[in-house]
Enzyme design. Sequence first.
Site, PDB file in Angstrom:
ATOM      1  CG  PHE A 133      -0.313   0.260   2.532  1.00 18.24           C
ATOM      2  CD1 PHE A 133      -0.048   1.541   2.974  1.00 18.24           C
ATOM      3  CD2 PHE A 133       0.033  -0.803   3.335  1.00 18.24           C
ATOM      4  CE1 PHE A 133       0.534   1.754   4.203  1.00 18.24           C
ATOM      5  CE2 PHE A 133       0.616  -0.589   4.568  1.00 18.24           C
ATOM      6  CZ  PHE A 133       0.875   0.698   5.004  1.00 18.24           C
TER       7      PHE A 133
ATOM      8  CG  ASP B  35      -7.411  -1.849   1.720  1.00 18.16           C
ATOM      9  OD1 ASP B  35      -8.101  -1.534   0.732  1.00 18.16           O
ATOM     10  OD2 ASP B  35      -6.397  -2.563   1.646  1.00 18.16           O
TER      11      ASP B  35
END
Length: 692
Positions: free
Chosen positions: A15, A139
């Site tokens: 990420f 997320d």
Amino acid sequence: MENYEKIRLVGRGAFGLLYLTLLLILNTVYLCNQKSDNKLVITKEIPVDQMTVEERQVSMNEAKVLSMLDHPNVVAYYESFLEDKTMIIVMEYVQGGTLFDYLVQRNGKLMTEEEVLHYFGQMVYTLQHVHSKLILHRDLKSQNILLNERKNIVKIGDFGISKVLSSKSKAYTVVGTPCYISPELCEGKPYNQKSDIWALGCILYELMTLKRPFHASTLPALIMKIMKGSFDPVEGIYSHELRKLLLSMLHLDHNQRPTAAQIMCHPVMIRVIFKLYVDIGSIPCNKSPQNEQTFPKFDSSKLSHSHMKSASDDSQSSKVIPKSKKCLSVLLFENRHSNAILLPNPPKAVVKSISLGAEDKIGITGNGLLISWRIRPVISINSDEKKPENQVPSYIPHVIDEKVAINIVSVVSGSSFSICLSDNGVVFAFGKASSGCLGLSCDRDINQPRIVEPLFNHDIKSIACGPKHVLAFSEENDVFVWGHGSSGCLGLGETNFQLVPQLVQIEWKEKPEKIYCGTDCSFIITKDSSLLACGSNRHNKLAMDSSEGHQIDETRFFTKVRSEQLQDVHAVSVSSGKSHTVILNEAGELYSMGSNRFGQLGWGKPGLDYCMPQRIEKLKDVKVSQVSCGDTFTLIVTHDKELLCCGRSPSSLTSREESVSYNIKNPKCLEKKRVHYISSYGENCIVLAEDQ
């Protein structure tokens, strides 16, 4: 990690900031056996050595968040610790895979409303617990929803980019998976728990339709769809109340979206939530008694670079040199220049590994940074002034990408591209798209290392390349190939070009163990020390011709070398030039075959263009540690760190009198240096050495 035994690679994660990729954090996930009780656990490894203190705190976030959550529908946290340059988080192993995989396996068969609510109810109930702790997941997606072995219990995982909020604060950083981000995130506005509700609405849509509500071929098109709230309607097999709840969760105005607690009180959810309250005690608790403790406080001072152990690389393609008290120098030898060129070390760093390509001169520092040497531009006051011919250029080191939180341990370079490998088995590529060797479906040049996505879920342990093709070797003993397949050098049975990595089917009783590339050929050494080769057999450089005179031009599959002289050699490494090959065996002896036009085989009479394999007798009393072949020469490093040359070496490495010779000599320019590593390309070479 001495308390855990790795079983296999499960996957990888990454990420960064979505629009401004300031930091890319890669993590590697393994299934492990806990030695104390043989319990299966998951370990997530996150590199931290190149991060600032703030970035390290981000990498610790998942362990911190997991330690705050104690819920049967959240992946259990066991412990976290630092080892070398890596933070390791130990978590519960959930056997049933992801919700995403489960939906794909249904092959278009829709779930009943009762089934949808069974999964969705657990997610809402769990999210309410998460939000009650003032935590944003940020997320949520079907890939982060795990299922137990019976696929009836939901576990929410991957809190890697979660954020703990104060009671009235809002988050600003744009993170998350694009298909699930909310409209306020798209606009760059502050957001709160309602963005998680949007993502949960996207998952509910997936449960009802088996597809995502928002998808597009490009990111701008995806953002436009999200901003408009444009998605296909849901099938009429579901109740009006459930479809109305879905629409409320995907409302463009975040103020109009319900909270998790309000969703639990929705009429369609009451019965489901009540059943969960009754049944929740029967869900097995996977908290380990020995780990029932608060999240350990980390001392950031212990993470400083001075306390980190240098990465080591066991790959033959780019050897990392042990620490030395003396400074290592990088010397470039080119045919067009009569003197060696010193390539300077970057400030406050020492180069430990090198690779030479047609255009690239790449190094790796002790802390895993990737360095490229570029010619220093010459500024002339008089524009009409002519540059002197054969002027030796001056080079300056340049860090290729210092914002990526990874440790590079191996790099190889080809005609106009480079492939590198991180310490957690991720392959990166950069260079010109026209090379066809980036392993990516792109039509533009890449200046900074980019993940070779088709290999992302494979734990790659070594890489190799020729001028126009690449090999990668995984922990699962699989060999992947891509690039130009001329003469069958990819081992796929054809000469076609391969844009992305392809798995090679190898017909041999023992599994591969090492890989090597030549100009238009490839080699594999198997676990029983057999040597397999494919590609061009020009001048018999693959030792495919028989002693009876039967000659083979090329072989398009990996085939065991046929020469009788090599049957019991027990090869440990191979290097191949344009027309010759040299093999190093486990006893430190060298065998060579192919063209000896310039004496590059180290034996026999120079001028011959065809030679069967033979041992280099002149080196029978010398222990060899490395060999590297150029187009017309062979370079040999001994155990005593001496460099020996045979053939037509670069003019800056040997004198004109020695430039064409089968006599193996130690070049005068390196007599007072200890050679650690060499890399050759074409008619040039690069040497990593230290003063004696």
